[in-house]
Design an enzyme around this catalytic site. Structure first.
Site, PDB file in Angstrom:
ATOM      1  N   ASN A 148       0.832  -1.199   0.000  1.00  5.92           N
ATOM      2  CA  ASN A 148       0.000   0.000   0.000  1.00  5.92           C
ATOM      3  C   ASN A 148       0.869   1.253   0.000  1.00  5.92           C
ATOM      4  OD1 ASN A 148      -2.632  -1.122   0.023  1.00  5.92           O
ATOM      5  ND2 ASN A 148      -2.400  -1.655   2.179  1.00  5.92           N
ATOM      6  N   CYS A 169      -5.141  -7.090  -3.165  1.00  4.01           N
ATOM      7  CA  CYS A 169      -5.564  -6.698  -1.822  1.00  4.01           C
ATOM      8  C   CYS A 169      -6.509  -7.766  -1.277  1.00  4.01           C
ATOM      9  CB  CYS A 169      -6.262  -5.336  -1.882  1.00  4.01           C
ATOM     10  SG  CYS A 169      -6.843  -4.713  -0.293  1.00  4.01           S
ATOM     11  N   HIS A 170      -6.667  -7.791   0.048  1.00  2.00           N
ATOM     12  CA  HIS A 170      -7.486  -8.820   0.681  1.00  2.00           C
ATOM     13  C   HIS A 170      -8.948  -8.413   0.850  1.00  2.00           C
ATOM     14  CE1 HIS A 170      -3.331  -9.037   2.360  1.00  2.00           C
ATOM     15  NE2 HIS A 170      -3.457 -10.280   1.954  1.00  2.00           N
TER      16      HIS A 170
END
Length: 432
Positions: A148, A169-170
């Site tokens: 990030n 991303c999760h």
């Protein structure tokens, strides 16, 4: 021998998740896993950990550490990025403490906001250096970015380098599971459609057997809001704007001008907003690592089960041509019609033989696109600042940020940015 290079491999637990998954993937038998990190101690720890897993699960894989980034990248087919430039100390501490002097509070500071802006400014130049090395050593490799701020880093790579890049991303993959668990609803068999931007994508549709589940979701959410819980900001956004957002409440609290406000301090308690959450997590992670280090690094019986991370599945799909569908961050090449073309959007993507194909998402509900644009404005100006190295562009990025501009005057924003420039010192290139 085919090769996966992991940049930032000193992140031992994350390396275990991603490369441990790769060890359990038959299509990746015989690969080399090349590890690189600027911290030699952490690099060695990750190598020992992975060698233990390799010996247990897949002796065909070679695990090698490198202190030369170019050699680590040489002939790689895939490059996984998990770096944090400046680390917890000094950079994260600076990103939180200097804004506090101006009365500006944050929760995570890794996406937008003043902390996200300066994290981008530290990281984009390093990614450009990595891209330059890749263009020389492995020009056809895929760059899988986990670092990030996702939108700015992925956007900078896609717009200003020749490297094939996907941002991972999760938040998308756990969005509906976490929502349904919180509301006591059964998740099996649901159909969902999600699109937007990283950390602010939207659950646009959610159905089961053709039935729209949103009315029941909203009914239960309104009831849940009568008592304190950890997801109150997201439920408040859903109540006011009509849709559930993918990323957590602690993140979204600082993406909007509504929640962290000096003139409304009661909102912090009412909405359970965890100010300074990310520094607390960093301290806890450091403490936990000290406790678990030996059991992770030197454990000959260390085990691993395939995690929810996308990385190994994307690489597997590219190697086998068996498609894998996931939520990815890509340039908006007409994928979301009412967001800017320079923006990075988060949409459904399909990986197969050596390529990733993003799927058309169409037009977002106007109120959702409007919220996305408030963050995109800051993201695009932040990339502009990183590329031009003009302080004026940094000031403008900060003045466009929803939370920062809602709390501070232009004069204070400029002064705060100057203080951050001075405090970060050599972690930033020179800005004029």
């Amino acid at each position: 021998m085919k090769k996966i290079t992991f940049i930032g491999a000193g992140s031992t637990i994350f390396a275990k998740n991603v490369l441990g998954d790769c060890l359990l993937t038959e299509a990746l038998n015989g690969f080399e896993f090349a590890l690189y990190d600027i911290d030699p101690k952490r690099l060695q720890e990750s190598q020992l950990m992975l060698e233990n897993l390799r010996d247990r699960y897949n002796p065909s894989v070679a695990i090698n550490s490198y202190d030369d980034r170019k050699l680590a990248l040489q002939n790689a087919g895939y490059v996984i990025n998990a770096i944090q430039v400046g680390g917890y100390k000094p950079s994260t501490v600076i990103d939180f403490e200097i804004p506090k002097r101006y009365g500006l509070r944050q929760t995570i500071a890794d996406t937008v906001g003043i902390g996200g802006i300066f994290r981008s400014l530290r990281t984009i130049p390093v990614l450009f250096d990595i891209a330059k090395d890749m263009e020389e050593m492995c020009p056809d490799a895929w760059f899988l970015n986990y670092t990030n701020p996702m939108a700015t880093l992925t956007g900078a790579m896609l717009r200003y380098t020749n490297i094939k890049t996907i941002g991972l991303c999760h938040s998308v993959q756990v969005c509906t599971k976490d929502l349904f668990k919180a509301l006591g609803m059964e998740h099996d068999g649901i159909e969902e459609r999600i699109a937007g931007i990283n950390h602010m994508a939207w659950l646009l549709e959610v159905k089961k057997d053709g039935t729209d589940l949103y009315p029941e979701i909203k009914r239960r959410a309104k009831e849940k809001q009568k008592t304190k819980h950890h997801d109150m900001v997201r439920f408040e956004l859903m109540d006011k704007f009509g849709y559930y957002v993918t990323e957590s409440s602690e993140h979204n609290a600082e993406y909007h001008p509504y929640f962290i406000k000096r003139n409304y301090p009661e909102l912090i308690s009412e909405l359970q907003i965890p100010l300074d959450e990310y520094p607390r997590r960093c301290v806890k992670q450091i403490e936990n690592w000290e406790k678990m280090r030996d059991d992770i690094v030197n454990n000959k019986n260390l085990t691993h089960e395939r995690s929810k991370e996308y990385g190994s599945r994307i690489i597997e799909a590219m190697e086998t041509n068996e498609p894998f569908t996931f939520g990815g961050n890509v340039l908006n090449t007409g994928l979301i019609t009412n967001l800017p073309s320079k923006a990075v959007v988060e949409v459904t993507c399909v990986a197969d033989r050596k390529k990733i194909t993003p799927c058309f998402a169409g037009e977002l509900p106007e109120q959702l696109a409007a919220l996305n644009r408030t963050n995109i404005n800051t993201q695009l100006m932040t990339i502009e600042a990183a590329v031009t190295r003009k302080k004026e562009a940094v000031y403008q990025a900060a003045m466009l940020d929803p939370h920062t501009s809602a709390e501070l005057s232009m004069k204070d924003i400029i002064s705060m940015c100057d203080d951050l420039f001075a405090a970060h010192g050599d972690w930033l290139p020179e800005y004029k």
